[in-house]
Each structure stands twice: as C-alpha cells, then as structure tokens.
Design a protein around this motif. Sequence first.
Motif, short mmCIF file in Angstrom:
data_model
loop_
_atom_site.label_atom_id
_atom_site.label_comp_id
_atom_site.label_asym_id
_atom_site.label_seq_id
_atom_site.Cartn_x
_atom_site.Cartn_y
_atom_site.Cartn_z
N LEU A 1 0.95 -1.13 -0.01
CA LEU A 1 0.06 -0.07 -0.03
C LEU A 1 0.84 1.25 -0.16
O LEU A 1 0.24 2.41 -0.39
N LEU A 2 2.05 1.25 0.49
CA LEU A 2 2.83 2.27 0.20
C LEU A 2 3.13 2.77 -1.29
O LEU A 2 3.42 3.93 -1.50
N GLY A 3 2.86 1.90 -2.08
CA GLY A 3 2.90 2.24 -3.50
C GLY A 3 1.72 3.50 -3.88
O GLY A 3 1.97 3.93 -4.85
N PHE A 4 0.89 3.53 -2.77
CA PHE A 4 -0.12 4.47 -3.07
C PHE A 4 -0.05 5.82 -2.34
O PHE A 4 -0.96 6.74 -2.06
N LYS A 5 1.40 5.85 -1.64
CA LYS A 5 1.61 6.87 -0.70
C LYS A 5 1.06 8.45 -1.30
O LYS A 5 0.55 9.32 -0.81
N ASP A 6 1.46 8.54 -2.52
CA ASP A 6 1.27 9.69 -3.28
C ASP A 6 -0.27 10.22 -3.55
O ASP A 6 -0.52 11.25 -3.15
N PRO A 7 -0.95 9.12 -4.29
CA PRO A 7 -2.50 9.56 -4.30
C PRO A 7 -3.13 9.71 -3.03
O PRO A 7 -3.87 10.37 -2.83
N ILE A 8 -2.52 8.99 -2.05
CA ILE A 8 -3.24 9.16 -0.73
C ILE A 8 -2.89 10.43 -0.13
O ILE A 8 -3.78 11.11 0.48
N LYS A 9 -1.68 11.01 -0.27
CA LYS A 9 -1.43 12.05 0.27
C LYS A 9 -1.92 13.35 -0.59
O LYS A 9 -2.37 14.29 0.04
N ALA A 10 -2.05 13.28 -1.98
CA ALA A 10 -2.45 14.26 -2.60
C ALA A 10 -4.23 14.24 -2.83
O ALA A 10 -4.66 15.39 -2.65
N ASP A 11 -4.80 13.16 -3.07
CA ASP A 11 -6.12 13.13 -3.19
C ASP A 11 -7.21 11.92 -2.31
O ASP A 11 -8.30 11.95 -2.40
N ASN A 12 -6.42 11.63 -1.17
CA ASN A 12 -7.01 10.80 -0.37
C ASN A 12 -7.64 9.51 -0.95
O ASN A 12 -8.72 9.19 -0.43
N ARG A 13 -7.13 9.13 -2.00
CA ARG A 13 -7.94 8.03 -2.60
C ARG A 13 -6.36 7.08 -3.16
O ARG A 13 -5.26 7.19 -3.09
N PHE A 14 -6.99 5.81 -3.14
CA PHE A 14 -5.97 4.54 -3.58
C PHE A 14 -7.01 3.61 -4.29
O PHE A 14 -8.21 3.65 -4.34
N GLY B 1 -4.31 -1.52 11.15
CA GLY B 1 -4.18 -0.28 11.87
C GLY B 1 -3.05 -0.14 12.55
O GLY B 1 -2.45 1.27 12.29
N GLN B 2 -2.13 -0.85 13.01
CA GLN B 2 -0.92 -0.62 13.20
C GLN B 2 0.10 -0.41 12.30
O GLN B 2 0.87 0.53 12.45
N PHE B 3 0.01 -1.07 11.12
CA PHE B 3 0.88 -0.68 10.06
C PHE B 3 0.54 0.71 9.40
O PHE B 3 1.54 1.56 9.54
N VAL B 4 -0.73 1.23 9.34
CA VAL B 4 -0.94 2.68 9.03
C VAL B 4 -0.17 3.58 10.17
O VAL B 4 0.19 4.75 9.94
N ALA B 5 -0.58 3.38 11.48
CA ALA B 5 -0.11 4.03 12.39
C ALA B 5 1.54 4.38 12.24
O ALA B 5 2.05 5.57 12.41
N ASP B 6 2.16 3.15 12.16
CA ASP B 6 3.63 3.08 12.00
C ASP B 6 4.03 3.83 10.94
O ASP B 6 5.33 4.38 10.79
N TYR B 7 3.46 3.73 9.59
CA TYR B 7 3.87 4.42 8.42
C TYR B 7 2.86 5.75 8.32
O TYR B 7 3.15 6.39 6.95
N ALA B 8 2.39 6.04 9.20
CA ALA B 8 1.46 7.60 9.03
C ALA B 8 2.34 8.78 8.37
O ALA B 8 1.63 9.42 7.47
N PHE B 9 3.55 9.00 8.78
CA PHE B 9 4.28 9.79 8.37
C PHE B 9 4.31 9.79 6.65
O PHE B 9 4.54 11.06 6.21
N LEU B 10 4.43 8.91 5.97
CA LEU B 10 4.49 8.80 4.75
C LEU B 10 3.38 9.05 3.86
O LEU B 10 3.22 9.22 2.78
N PHE B 11 2.03 8.90 4.65
CA PHE B 11 0.85 9.41 4.07
C PHE B 11 0.12 10.66 4.51
O PHE B 11 -0.79 10.89 3.93
N SER B 12 0.91 11.36 5.21
CA SER B 12 0.44 12.62 5.71
C SER B 12 1.50 13.84 4.93
O SER B 12 2.56 13.50 4.58
#
Length: 292
Positions: free
Chosen positions: A150-163, A281-292
């Motif tokens: 899912l880290l492959g979608f960090k840019d669209p999640i950051k920019a458009d909140n979509r994957f 949920g743990q995964f997203v919390a640990d990598y939140a800095f990449l999605f924000s």
Amino acid sequence: MSTQTSATILITGATGSIGTELIRQLSAQGIAVNAMVRSPDRAKDLGQLPGVTLVQGDFDDAQSLKAALKGIEKAFLLTNSSEQAEAQQLRFVAAAKAAGVKHLVKLSQWAAHSDSPVRFLRYHAAAEAAIIASGITYTFLRPNLFMQGLLGFKDPIKADNRFFAAAGDARISLIDIRDIAAVAAVVLTTDGHANAVYDLTGPESLTHTALAEIFSAVLQRHITFVDVPEPAMKAALSGAGFPEWQAEGLLEDYAHYRLNEAATVTTTVEDVTGKPARSFGQFVADYAFLFS
Ligand SMILES: NC(=O)c1ccc[n+]([C@@H]2O[C@H](COP(=O)([O-])OP(=O)(O)OC[C@H]3O[C@@H](n4cnc5c(N)ncnc54)[C@H](OP(=O)(O)O)[C@@H]3O)[C@@H](O)[C@H]2O)c1
C-alpha cells in the motif's frame, strides 16, 4: 565491503523490503549473516550493521552464486517476481545443493501451486518442487499480500486521499512484512522448522473498503478506495513502468483475490514468533508519516 565470509547464514534479496528487515532483525539479535547483493557499493548502509558481511552475488550468474554459497549452512532465498524468477531460483537451488547447504528457507507466496492461473504462484511452486527434489531440508514461507504494498499509493493518498485496485469486495488477510521477516529470523536460527510450509497472514481478513476505513480512522481524514476495472489497473501499472509480464501477473493476482481465495486467517506468525501478527491499523499508524 568486507571480503571475509564469516557467517554460515546467507540472506538473498538482501536489499529488498523483506531482506532488509530480516537482516536488521538478525543483526539486532546478534546473529552474524552474509548478505548477498548485486552491488556491494550500493548496499554500504546494510554492510554497516553489526554482524553483516556483504558478499557479491547475482541470480543470473552461476559462478557468483557458487562463491556466495561457499561454506553456507542455511540460506534465505528471495527474488523479486520477474519473468526470470523461476530460472533464477532453480539456479540458486542447484548451486545450494552443490555447495552442501543444509537448510533452505524460501520466501514463496500464499496459495503457490503448479496449476494456479496466477503465474507468480506457478513459478513459486516450481521452485518449491525443485527444493524438495534436491533433498535439502526446507521451510517454505507463503505470505499473503504485503501491507507495505500500500506504500505504492502514498502519493495519491497524500494528494487526493484515494487509492486504487481491481480488488472489488475481496477479503484479503494481508500481512506486514516485518512479521514475515520475524518468522524468517526464527526459522533461520532455531530448530523445529524442517520441511514445514508456513501460510502467513495478518490477524484479520479485510476488504479494500475496510482498509480505507482504517486509513481514515488512523490518519484522521477521509480516505477512499476506488475499485477500478482490470484495463485501468493494467494501464496504471504499465504507466508506472511495470514490465508486461509483471503487470499481467498482478492482474492475475487480483482476479485470484476477487474469488476470496486469499481470505483465510492463520495464526502461524504468532505460533512461530510468540507475538501476534500486526494489524492493518498498526501498519498505518507506524507509516502515517508517509501518508500525511
Ligand atoms: N508483494 C506482495 O504482496 C507479495 C505477497 C506474497 C509474496 N510475495 C513475494 O515476495 C517476493 C518479493 O519480495 P520483496 O518485496 O522483499 O522483494 P523486493 O523488495 O522487490 O526485493 C528484491 C530483491 O531481489 C534482488 N535482486 C533482484 N534481481 C537480482 C539478481 N539478478 N541477483 C541478485 N539479487 C537480485 C534485489 O536486489 P537489487 O537491490 O540489486 O535490485 C532486491 O534485494 C516475490 O517472490 C513475491 O512473489 C510478494
């Protein structure tokens, strides 16, 4: 690069996502390993970790595999999923047999089978069969979809909140690669895993819509999953530079997910490591800095 091959454990795929994590975990536990890399110059950071010796090796070069496997007792086999993967893994198994390796731990994939319509699952099955035929003691790790994908979608999640994915409402028991590495570390350093096949999953089976809900709850903003048809997913993969063989393979993978063939949850991570598998949920919390 150290030229001394001090350890008797060889880790391949060492610069990749699982390999790096596995080496970090083994190094932190004080276990010496040889890390096989194509370019020691590009892997200097890995070589700085305590107990890690870089050895040069290329799956396409049998002589380099012979040198990398000299004196090795246990090896972790991982290649990326390319059109060459089957030939590369068979070459490695032959070299391991010739070198007298005692135990091969192979990173395989959930539902690996010679009759699968998914090309990745067929090449993994072919490599597993070659290992069994070699007579070397083996452990096959068959993880489900990686959360870190899912880290492959960090840019669209950051920019458009979509994957996006052609996932429909498939339930998938996806797994954190840190847990795969933890299982591999235990298997490489303790007895009791001879000729075992471990199906590895996370602790729950989730649709992509549920993944979006978890992203939203953890990141505190609304994230949407967009279900896309196969041609759109293919175009996106090709646009991102995936070779045709790999892009087609990923479509096959997602067709298999849509049949809910990757929905079962196992307790193998906890059974082997003594720690429960990480939740999404743990995964997203640990990598939140990449999605924000
Ligand atoms: N993604 C998923 O959801 C999923 C799920 C289940 C199983 N899997 C399996 O996981 C595996 C991929 O794991 P990963 O994500 O950790 O891989 P990865 O990050 O793509 O790493 C691949 C590694 O292989 C090395 N490599 C590539 N070509 C090589 C060569 N010719 N000789 C030597 N080394 C070479 C790369 O080294 P360089 O730095 O030199 O390129 C890198 O260290 C595949 O077998 C796949 O089927 C994936």
